[in-house]
Motif scaffolding. Structure first.
Motif, mmCIF file in Angstrom:
data_model
loop_
_atom_site.group_PDB
_atom_site.id
_atom_site.type_symbol
_atom_site.label_atom_id
_atom_site.label_comp_id
_atom_site.label_asym_id
_atom_site.label_seq_id
_atom_site.Cartn_x
_atom_site.Cartn_y
_atom_site.Cartn_z
ATOM 1 N N UNK A 151 -13.176 1.438 -32.716
ATOM 2 C CA UNK A 151 -12.737 1.130 -34.093
ATOM 3 C C UNK A 151 -11.669 0.062 -34.175
ATOM 4 N N UNK A 152 -11.611 -0.798 -33.151
ATOM 5 C CA UNK A 152 -10.596 -1.855 -33.114
ATOM 6 C C UNK A 152 -10.666 -2.768 -34.352
ATOM 7 N N UNK A 153 -11.892 -3.223 -34.647
ATOM 8 C CA UNK A 153 -12.062 -4.176 -35.762
ATOM 9 C C UNK A 153 -11.640 -3.532 -37.077
ATOM 10 N N UNK A 154 -12.014 -2.254 -37.225
ATOM 11 C CA UNK A 154 -11.684 -1.563 -38.471
ATOM 12 C C UNK A 154 -10.164 -1.477 -38.653
ATOM 13 N N UNK A 155 -9.472 -1.094 -37.575
ATOM 14 C CA UNK A 155 -8.004 -0.968 -37.665
ATOM 15 C C UNK A 155 -7.367 -2.338 -37.921
ATOM 16 N N UNK A 156 -7.850 -3.359 -37.188
ATOM 17 C CA UNK A 156 -7.289 -4.705 -37.375
ATOM 18 C C UNK A 156 -7.496 -5.167 -38.817
ATOM 19 N N UNK A 157 -8.688 -4.925 -39.339
ATOM 20 C CA UNK A 157 -8.978 -5.353 -40.715
ATOM 21 C C UNK A 157 -8.134 -4.584 -41.731
ATOM 22 N N UNK A 158 -7.923 -3.284 -41.454
ATOM 23 C CA UNK A 158 -7.117 -2.469 -42.368
ATOM 24 C C UNK A 158 -5.708 -3.040 -42.492
#
Lengths: 424, 292
Positions: free
Chosen positions: B101-108
Motif C-alpha cells: 500500500x505504498x502508493x496509497x499512503x504516499x498519495x494520501x
C-alpha cells in the motif's frame, strides 16, 4: 517549405494577437453593462428589474453580471479600470472605496445630473446622503443601509435571570460575571475578529454608539482618542482583562452554538438564520449597541454596512444609465421587491412611515427593528485610507488584549499613526 | 538539398518554439517589464504611470511593516524548517519500511498538497480556535488550553504546523527518492563494521541525501516568502502583526491601499532577499555527492 513559412507566419501572428488582445480599447456596446454583488438574492432582484426595464420600448437594454470573482469587489473594479473593461454601472461600492474612485476622478457626480434632487427628495434621503458627501460631490447612490444591532438569545438570557436586554456596560459586566466559563461560553462578543474589516463590527460600532454618531476620521484627522473612544476601549479592555471575552471563535457562529448570548449582527443574517437556524431565530431579540449609560429614549447610533452604486465617467451612455438608475430608485415598488429578496433596508428615509412597506414590516418584526435604526446608522468614514486606518485600530485593540499597554497610550499611538498617514 | 532540409527544419523548430515564445512574451516578459516600470513610477491602476525615481524604494525601506514581515519570514522558517524536515524524513523512512500500500499512503499524504488553501484554512481555524475541538479535548484531559492563533508568540508556530501538514507528503517523497537511491551495500558494510543505527543515519543516510535535503530547504524557503492564504484567512496577519507575511503586505498595498507601485517595489526586495538566502545556503551546505 512554403507551407512551413505560412505556418511560422500564422504562429507569429497568433503570438502578436495574444499580445494585442491585452490592449485596453473598449468596444462600443448596444447595451448598458452593469455589475452587481455576487449574491443570489440580489441577482434575483436585478433579474426582475432589468427584465421589466428591457421590456419597455425605447429603453437602452441593461445587461447585468455579478462582479467577477476576485479577492474583493474593489480589486475587481480596479483591475477592470486598469484594463479598460469596466462596466457602465457597478453596485456594491462602500464609502471608503467611493472616496478612492472619486479621488481618481473615475465616477460621475450624480448631484449635477437632472432629476437628482427630486430623487433624493422623493426617497427622503437627505440625512443618509450626508454620509456620502465627497467635497460637495455626490458620486454614489446608496442602495441599502444595513444598521448593525445587537442580537440577543432571549432563551439563554432568561435562564440566567435576565428578563431585560442589557444595554449598558455595567449590565454586560454583571451578565458576563454570571455566565462566562473561559474557553467555553461568553456573554457577548466584543471583538469581531482579526481582520481589518472586523473593526466595523466592534470598535467602530461601539464608538458610533458611545459618541452619538461622531465620525472617527474627520477633516483628514483621526478623532477617536476622545472621551467616547476611551470609554469604548475601557469597556473592551475590562472584558478581556476579566477573561469575559474571547478573541477567536473559529469559523463557527457562536450565537447558534450557545457559546454566546449577544453579538453584533446585520439584517443579512435574518435570511441565513431563517434557512439554517429557524428555531434559534425565534429566540432572537434585537437590542441597541451597548453604551456606558445604556439605552435612553433616544435611538443609539450604530454602524451601517452600506453600499451604493456608481456610474463610471468612461461610460459612453451616461444619459441612458442615469435614466435607468432614476427609473429604478424613483419607484418604491422596487424597494419593496428589494427588501423581500434580501431583507436589507433600502436606503430611504421613509421605511417605517411609507404605507407600501407596512405589510412587509408587520410580518417581519426583526427586519422592522433594523429599519427603525436606518436614520441613526452611519457608514464607514469617507476616507481613501480605510484599510490602513482599520489596520491601526486592530493593532490598538490587540495591544490592549495581548499586552499590558495602557488604554490612553494605545489609542494615542493609533491616532498618531493614522494622522501621519492621512497627512501624507 | 541539405540546405533546403535545414531551412525546413528551422521553420518547423521556429513554429514549435513560437507558442512558447508567445506565452513567455505575454505571461513573463510583459509582466516583468511592467514590474520594472512600476517600481520607478507612481501609479494607482488608472492612467499613465508618472516617473517617481527611487521614491518607492525609499518608501518601502522606511515602512516598518516591510521589516516586520521580513522578520516574520525568518520566525516562520525557524519553526517550519526543523518541523517539516523532521516530519518528512520520518514519513520517508516509514514509507521505505512499508511493504504494501505504498502508493496509497504516499498519495494520501500528497492530497494535502493539492487541497484548496481556503478550504483547509477554514477547517484549521475551526479545529484550533479557542473554543474548538482540540482545545476542548486539551481542557478536558490536561486542564489547560493553547491559544493557537490568538497569542502573538504562538500564532506563527501554528501557521507553521498547518504548512507542515500541507508539504510533508511532497517533501517526504523527495526524501524517499533520495533514500532508495542509496546503495544497500553501503549499509551492509556499515553493519559489518558494527555501526549503530544513529551513526548510520548521521554518517551515511543524511550525508548521501544532501541533494534532496538542500532541495527541500530551498523549496521551504520559497514557501516561506510566498505564504498568503493561511495567515490572511486564519489570523488576518495578527495578532499584533505576528503573522503578517510579505505576500499579505503586498496584496493589501496593491489591492486595498491601491498602491501597486509600492507593492511592486517590495516584491523586488523580497525576490532579492529570498534569492540571496538560497544562494548563501547552497554555497554553504550543498555538496556534490557521487555514488560510484
Amino acid at each position: 517549405m512554403r507551407l512551413s513559412n505560412v505556418k511560422v507566419t500564422i504562429a507569429g501572428l497568433f503570438s502578436l494577437a495574444l499580445v494585442a488582445g491585452c490592449g485596453s480599447e473598449k468596444e462600443e456596446s448596444a447595451s448598458l453593462k452593469m455589475w452587481v454583488a455576487p449574491n443570489a438574492a440580489q441577482e434575483v432582484f436585478w433579474t426582475a428589474v432589468t427584465s421589466e426595464w428591457n421590456s419597455i420600448p425605447g429603453n437602452k437594454p441593461v445587461e447585468f453580471t455579478t462582479i467577477p470573482a476576485t479577492g474583493s469587489s474593489e480589486e475587481a473594479v480596479m483591475s477592470a479600470l486598469a484594463s479598460g473593461t469596466e462596466p457602465d454601472i457597478t453596485t456594491n461600492i462602500f464609502s471608503g472605496f467611493a472616496a478612492q474612485l472619486h479621488g481618481l476622478n473615475q465616477i460621475v457626480d450624480f448631484s449635477k445630473l437632472e432629476g437628482y434632487s427630486e430623487l433624493i427628495e422623493q426617497r427622503q434621503m437627505h440625512n443618509i446622503m450626508t454620509s456620502w458627501d465627497y467635497d460637495g460631490a455626490k458620486p454614489v447612490i446608496p442602495i441599502y443601509v444595513n444598521p448593525v444591532m445587537y442580537w440577543w438569545r432571549t432563551d439563554i438570557l432568561k435562564e440566567n435571570g435576565f428578563d431585560k436586554i442589557p444595554t449598558s456596560y455595567d449590565e454586560i459586566y454583571a451578565l458576563s460575571e454570571k455566565f462566562t466559563i473561559p474557553n467555553k461560553q461568553y456573554a457577548v462578543q466584543v471583538a469581531a475578529g482579526k481582520n481589518w474589516w472586523d473593526r466595523w463590527f466592534d470598535f467602530v460600532t461601539f464608538y458610533y454608539a458611545q459618541s452619538d454618531g461622531m465620525q472617527y476620521v474627520e477633516n483628514n484627522q483621526a478623532t477617536y482618542n476622545n472621551e467616547a473612544g476611551l470609554e469604548v476601549l475601557g469597556f473592551i479592555d475590562k472584558m478581556f482583562a476579566n477573561k469575559w471575552a474571547n478573541y477567536d471563535f473559529g469559523a463557527n457562529d457562536p450565537l447558534t452554538t450557545g457559546e454566546l448570548i449577544g453579538a453584533v449582527r446585520g439584517p443579512w443574517d435574518i435570511s441565513r438564520y431563517e434557512q439554517q437556524h429557524p428555531e434559534i431565530l425565534k429566540t432572537i431579540k434585537l437590542g441597541p449597541i451597548p453604551t456606558k449609560d445604556g439605552a435612553s429614549d433616544k435611538k443609539t447610533a450604530t454602524f451601517a454596512d452600506s453600499k451604493g452604486l456608481v456610474l463610471f465617467k468612461s461610460s459612453e451612455m451616461q444619459d441612458d444609465a442615469w435614466k435607468f438608475i432614476n427609473w429604478v430608485y424613483s419607484n418604491p415598488k422596487f424597494d419593496l421587491e428589494w427588501i423581500k429578496a434580501t431583507s436589507q433596508p433600502p436606503a430611504r428615509g421613509d421605511l417605517t412611515s411609507n404605507p407600501i412597506f407596512s405589510d412587509y414590516y408587520k410580518n417581519n418584526p426583526l427586519a422592522k427593528g433594523f429599519a427603525e435604526y436606518v436614520d441613526v446608522a452611519i457608514p464607514s468614514a469617507s476616507t481613501s485610507e480605510t484599510v490602513a486606518v482599520q489596520r491601526s485600530m486592530t493593532q490598538m485593540l490587540e495591544r490592549l488584549i495581548f499586552t499590558d499597554s495602557e488604554i490612553k497610550n494605545s489609542v494615542d499611538t493609533s491616532v498618531e499613526e493614522v494622522n501621519k498617514l492621512l497627512g501624507k | 538539398m541539405i540546405k533546403g532540409l535545414n531551412i525546413k527544419e528551422s521553420a518547423q523548430g521556429g513554429l514549435i518554439a513560437s507558442t512558447y515564445l508567445g506565452y513567455s512574451l505575454v505571461f513573463w516578459i510583459f509582466p516583468f517589464v511592467w514590474l520594472l516600470i512600476l517600481t520607478f513610477s507612481d501609479w494607482q491602476f488608472i492612467g499613465t504611470p508618472s516617473f517617481s525615481g527611487l521614491d518607492n524604494f525609499f518608501n518601502v525601506i522606511q515602512d516598518p511593516l516591510f521589516w516586520k514581515s521580513m522578520k516574520n519570514v525568518f520566525r516562520f522558517l525557524m519553526y517550519y524548517l526543523p518541523m517539516v524536515i523532521f516530519a518528512s524524513l520520518f514519513f520517508a523512512l516509514g514509507l521505505k519500511k512499508i511493504k504494501y500500500g505504498k502508493s496509497f499512503i504516499a498519495l494520501s499524504f500528497l492530497l494535502a498538497n493539492v487541497s484548496s488553501g481556503v478550504a483547509y484554512s477554514i477547517v484549521f481555524s475551526k479545529l484550533f480556535s479557542d473554543t474548538g475541538p482540540i482545545n476542548d479535548f486539551m481542557n478536558s484531559v490536561f486542564g489547560f488550553t493553547i491559544p493557537w492563533f490568538t497569542n502573538p508568540d504562538f500564532a506563527m508556530f501554528s501557521i507553521a504546523i498547518v504548512i507542515t501538514w500541507k508539504f510533508v507528503g511532497y517533501y517526504g517523497l523527495i526524501f524517499y527518492s533520495g533514500l532508495v537511491s542509496i546503495p544497500k551495500e553501503i549499509y551492509d558494510a556499515a553493519e559489518l563494521d558494527q555501526t549503530g543505527p544513529v551513526k548510520r543515519l548521521f554518517k551515511i543516510t543524511l550525508p548521501l541525501m544532501n541533494a534532496q535535503i538542500i532541495m527541500v530547504v530551498v523549496l521551504a524557503i520559497t514557501v516561506a516568502f510566498g505564504i498568503f492564504t493561511e495567515p490572511y484567512l486564519i489570523t488576518g496577519g495578527g495578532p499584533l502583526e505576528s503573522t503578517t507575511t510579505p505576500m499579505v503586505v503586498m496584496y493589501e498595498a496593491a489591492f486595498q491601499r491601491m498602491e501597486p507601485s509600492w507593492a511592486a517595489t517590495m516584491s523586488i526586495f523580497v525576490a532579492i532577499i529570498s534569492f540571496t538566502l538560497i544562494w548563501v545556503l547552497r554555497k554553504l551546505f550543498e555538496k556534490n555527492i557521487e555514488i560510484v
